[in-house]
Design an enzyme around this catalytic site. Structure first.
Site, PDB file in Angstrom:
ATOM      1  CB  THR A 171      -7.288  -6.292   9.463  1.00 44.22           C
ATOM      2  OG1 THR A 171      -7.629  -7.404   8.852  1.00 44.22           O
ATOM      3  CG2 THR A 171      -7.531  -5.121   8.807  1.00 44.22           C
TER       4      THR A 171
ATOM      5  CG  HIS B  90      -5.270  -5.992  -0.094  1.00 42.09           C
ATOM      6  ND1 HIS B  90      -6.587  -6.054   0.591  1.00 42.09           N
ATOM      7  CD2 HIS B  90      -5.394  -7.002  -1.144  1.00 42.09           C
ATOM      8  CE1 HIS B  90      -7.437  -6.808  -0.075  1.00 42.09           C
ATOM      9  NE2 HIS B  90      -6.759  -7.404  -1.004  1.00 42.09           N
TER      10      HIS B  90
ATOM     11  CG  ASN C 263      -3.576  -2.570   6.669  1.00 43.20           C
ATOM     12  OD1 ASN C 263      -3.660  -2.145   5.610  1.00 43.20           O
ATOM     13  ND2 ASN C 263      -4.572  -3.437   6.994  1.00 43.20           N
TER      14      ASN C 263
ATOM     15  CE1 TYR D 121      -9.108  -3.204   0.060  1.00 43.93           C
ATOM     16  CE2 TYR D 121      -8.440  -1.067  -0.623  1.00 43.93           C
ATOM     17  CZ  TYR D 121      -8.324  -2.492  -0.026  1.00 43.93           C
ATOM     18  OH  TYR D 121      -6.815  -2.418   0.601  1.00 43.93           O
TER      19      TYR D 121
ATOM     20  CD  GLU E 151      -8.454  -8.848  -3.769  1.00 45.00           C
ATOM     21  OE1 GLU E 151      -8.918  -8.760  -2.597  1.00 45.00           O
ATOM     22  OE2 GLU E 151      -7.227  -9.202  -3.750  1.00 45.00           O
TER      23      GLU E 151
ATOM     24  CE  LYS F 210      -4.084  -2.270   2.323  1.00 48.13           C
ATOM     25  NZ  LYS F 210      -4.949  -1.825   3.420  1.00 48.13           N
TER      26      LYS F 210
END
Ligand code: CMP
Length: 133
Positions: free
Chosen positions: A92, A116, A113, A50, A127, A10
């Site tokens: 998570t 993913h 975080n 998402y 995805e 991310k």
């Protein structure tokens, strides 16, 4: 069973220069890197990626964060790839993630975080279609 999974470093992971360390963990574990792409999510891509979370209170913040900078997406291949990748990334909530996992070793955030990963074969297929179309 050999299968594929997808993970995304991310914007916080890219900004913090963690790409190399994260890729190395997956290579050291024995996974083969099949596809790799650096890009910035558009709002439309992020909402589709998402979409399973689109009724959750954190959805807007999540889309805003994931579109905030460059990310690196990788498709990896190896034994039990989906479940093992989830183990390697950790919980998570990074502040609860077990040390030794990626989130457990590198962060404290929830929205931010670091990484993913697909949580099922179905998520992986969806995805990959969004990211590598
Ligand atoms: P990720 O594994 O990418 O899947 C959905 C993301 O939503 C999650 O990591 C977090 O970055 C983000 N998120 C933000 N708030 C929450 C929350 N309360 N519960 C779960 N996920 C959240």
């Amino acid at each position: 069973m050999t299968e594929q999974s997808l993970f995304i470093v991310k914007p916080d992971g890219v900004e913090r220069k963690l790409i190399g360390q994260i890729l190395t963990r997956f290579e050291n574990k024995g996974f083969k890197l099949v596809k790799l792409k650096m890009f910035t999510f558009t709002k439309e891509m992020a909402e589709e990626f998402y979409s399973v979370h689109n009724s959750r209170p954190f959805f807007k913040e999540l889309v805003s964060f994931i579109t905030s900078g460059r990310v690196v997406a990788a498709v990896i291949e190896g034994t039990n790839a989906v479940a093992t990748t989830r183990l390697m990334i950790g919980s998570t909530k990074s502040f609860e993630a077990i040390p030794g996992s990626i989130r457990g070793d590198f962060g404290l955030g929830l929205t931010d975080n670091i990484i993913h990963a697909s949580d099922s074969k179905e998520s992986f297929e969806k995805e990959v279609a969004v990211v590598f179309k």
